[in-house]
Write a protein that holds these residues in place. Sequence first.
Motif, mmCIF file in Angstrom:
data_model
loop_
_atom_site.group_PDB
_atom_site.id
_atom_site.type_symbol
_atom_site.label_atom_id
_atom_site.label_comp_id
_atom_site.label_asym_id
_atom_site.label_seq_id
_atom_site.Cartn_x
_atom_site.Cartn_y
_atom_site.Cartn_z
ATOM 1 N N ARG A 15 -3.924 -5.705 -1.228
ATOM 2 C CA ARG A 15 -2.842 -4.488 -0.275
ATOM 3 C C ARG A 15 -4.039 -5.359 1.357
ATOM 4 O O ARG A 15 -4.925 -5.980 0.978
ATOM 5 N N ASN A 17 -5.320 -2.816 4.605
ATOM 6 C CA ASN A 17 -5.023 -2.394 5.040
ATOM 7 C C ASN A 17 -4.967 -2.050 6.658
ATOM 8 O O ASN A 17 -5.794 -2.687 7.218
ATOM 9 N N GLY A 20 -7.039 2.331 8.599
ATOM 10 C CA GLY A 20 -7.318 3.849 8.013
ATOM 11 C C GLY A 20 -8.478 3.195 6.865
ATOM 12 O O GLY A 20 -8.176 3.785 6.035
ATOM 13 N N GLU A 21 -9.901 3.458 7.488
ATOM 14 C CA GLU A 21 -11.393 2.897 6.682
ATOM 15 C C GLU A 21 -12.001 4.362 5.819
ATOM 16 O O GLU A 21 -12.204 4.769 6.914
ATOM 17 N N HIS A 22 -11.804 3.746 4.590
ATOM 18 C CA HIS A 22 -12.569 5.084 3.908
ATOM 19 C C HIS A 22 -11.680 6.602 4.910
ATOM 20 O O HIS A 22 -12.982 7.661 4.097
ATOM 21 N N ASP A 24 -9.242 7.641 2.127
ATOM 22 C CA ASP A 24 -8.680 8.187 1.053
ATOM 23 C C ASP A 24 -9.552 9.051 1.043
ATOM 24 O O ASP A 24 -8.841 10.116 0.620
ATOM 25 N N TYR A 25 -11.152 9.049 0.505
ATOM 26 C CA TYR A 25 -11.363 9.962 -0.583
ATOM 27 C C TYR A 25 -11.837 11.490 0.122
ATOM 28 O O TYR A 25 -11.871 12.191 0.010
ATOM 29 N N THR A 154 -14.162 4.084 -5.861
ATOM 30 C CA THR A 154 -13.198 4.477 -5.024
ATOM 31 C C THR A 154 -12.011 5.416 -5.037
ATOM 32 O O THR A 154 -12.191 6.512 -5.246
ATOM 33 N N LEU A 156 -7.709 5.915 -3.260
ATOM 34 C CA LEU A 156 -6.261 6.155 -3.884
ATOM 35 C C LEU A 156 -5.497 5.136 -2.687
ATOM 36 O O LEU A 156 -4.561 4.631 -3.483
ATOM 37 N N LEU A 157 -6.233 4.868 -2.340
ATOM 38 C CA LEU A 157 -6.001 4.341 -0.981
ATOM 39 C C LEU A 157 -5.073 2.705 -1.929
ATOM 40 O O LEU A 157 -4.269 2.539 -1.680
ATOM 41 N N ASP A 158 -5.577 1.559 -2.641
ATOM 42 C CA ASP A 158 -4.990 0.451 -2.604
ATOM 43 C C ASP A 158 -4.100 0.938 -3.596
ATOM 44 O O ASP A 158 -2.959 0.162 -3.797
ATOM 45 N N HIS A 205 -17.528 -2.850 -4.894
ATOM 46 C CA HIS A 205 -17.631 -1.497 -4.556
ATOM 47 C C HIS A 205 -18.746 -0.407 -5.447
ATOM 48 O O HIS A 205 -18.623 0.244 -5.569
ATOM 49 N N TYR A 210 -21.017 1.706 -0.456
ATOM 50 C CA TYR A 210 -19.581 3.280 -0.826
ATOM 51 C C TYR A 210 -20.209 4.086 -0.952
ATOM 52 O O TYR A 210 -19.479 4.730 -0.585
ATOM 53 N N GLY A 318 -9.668 -2.696 4.586
ATOM 54 C CA GLY A 318 -10.388 -2.985 3.610
ATOM 55 C C GLY A 318 -12.516 -2.311 3.640
ATOM 56 O O GLY A 318 -13.059 -1.815 4.653
ATOM 57 N N GLY A 319 -13.134 -2.255 2.495
ATOM 58 C CA GLY A 319 -14.243 -1.334 1.899
ATOM 59 C C GLY A 319 -15.379 -1.882 3.008
ATOM 60 O O GLY A 319 -16.155 -1.137 3.079
HETATM 61 C C1 GLA Z 1 -11.956 -0.096 -1.057
HETATM 62 C C2 GLA Z 1 -10.924 0.964 -2.170
HETATM 63 C C3 GLA Z 1 -9.890 1.957 -0.839
HETATM 64 C C4 GLA Z 1 -10.407 2.792 0.468
HETATM 65 C C5 GLA Z 1 -11.466 0.975 0.514
HETATM 66 C C6 GLA Z 1 -11.805 1.445 2.154
HETATM 67 O O1 GLA Z 1 -10.749 -0.775 -1.182
HETATM 68 O O2 GLA Z 1 -10.942 0.785 -3.079
HETATM 69 O O3 GLA Z 1 -10.903 3.541 -1.919
HETATM 70 O O4 GLA Z 1 -12.183 3.689 0.511
HETATM 71 O O5 GLA Z 1 -11.912 0.507 0.150
HETATM 72 O O6 GLA Z 1 -10.628 2.030 2.768
#
Ligand code: GLA
Length: 366
Positions: A15, A17, A20-22, A24-25, A154, A156-158, A205, A210, A318-319
């Motif tokens: 994927r 993104n 919208g980084e970080h 998700d949690y 991590t 749930l985004l991915d 990660h 992270y 990404g992360g």
């Molecule tokens: C990684 C994690 C995701 C998310 C991204 C940052 O991909 O696996 O859960 O936190 O970083 O958006």
Amino acid sequence: MTVTANIVRYSAPGRINLIGEHTDYNAGFALPIALPERTIAVFHPAGGDTLVVRSDRAEHSVSFPVTTQPGDVTGWAAYVAGVVWALRGAGHPVPGGALLISGGVEMGSGLASSAALECAVLGAILGAGGPPLDRMEQAHLARRAENEYVGAPTGLLDQLAILFAEPGCAQLIDFRHLSTAPVVFDPDAHGAALLLINSHAPHRHAGGEYAARRASCERAAAALGVSSLRDVQGHDVTALDAVPDATDRRRARHILTENRRVLDTVRALERSRLHEVGALLSESHASMRDDFAITTEHLDLIADTAVRAGALGARMTGGGFGGCVIALVDATDVDTVTDAVRTATRRAGHPEPSISRTYPGRGAGG
Ligand code: GLA
């Protein structure tokens, strides 16, 4: 899913993104697309209680019992063993057999190669007679494999991006309500292109950065007396003045402003205002650089160079700490931006980046 006699073939994309980084949690919002590149899992169930896993990217195969426990398997195969462990932990039997992985998603490139592997393996095992699990349940199981077996904390985004993707669309994910909604994303229709620039600087990660970002966000929420930063989303960022630690405050500011940028990006896409989308991507990069501190000089150079060469906007995806940059570019500027990024990275002594024009692909399936 393709089933031939007893052999099941299932694949899952990486994927990107878009923004919208970080978040998700933090129960926020994100807007990912699926990559055209996919990781493929072929499962030959053979009974017994041993699984033999082979990957076209690894020299040796890895064997483990279906009763595997966290810590038994490390390296790339831990994601596979983690899925088996999570399935069994949820009460679903997993037969022994052979799993063959062929990977189109580069490991460590920030394109969710780990989740692509988890989701491909999960789909192949389920296709061989596993229980009917809906995609949301699959996402939770795959994340459990990553969090509790591999040990990477991590969100749930991915998994959601990979399992719910649709061609030609991004998915707006709301992590509080665990809902997804397609948003048409078709830069071609507006004479634009999405460039994926792989810096070839790997990231991980399971490492501490992270987890440190996650802990900062949790501390900030606790200082504000809320269970997640989403609870203060409607407020002005001055609400964060009540967070005593300056670093935690900046991390939380990224989350609040990033959530707003995700929703603004959706609105701009719906109105076909790609210049606005570009500006939001660049603002997101600045926020990840200055407030969340997850970019590197190498990634900053790529994003800045792309914008100076005419991109509508660019950001790391990404992360963080390595991986890829995306740039939204007028189709007529693709070559100029590509050449400028190649020249700047070469001059700075970085590895030659891979640069390709990319499109939203389909989600996990056969
Ligand atoms: C990684 C994690 C995701 C998310 C991204 C940052 O991909 O696996 O859960 O936190 O970083 O958006």
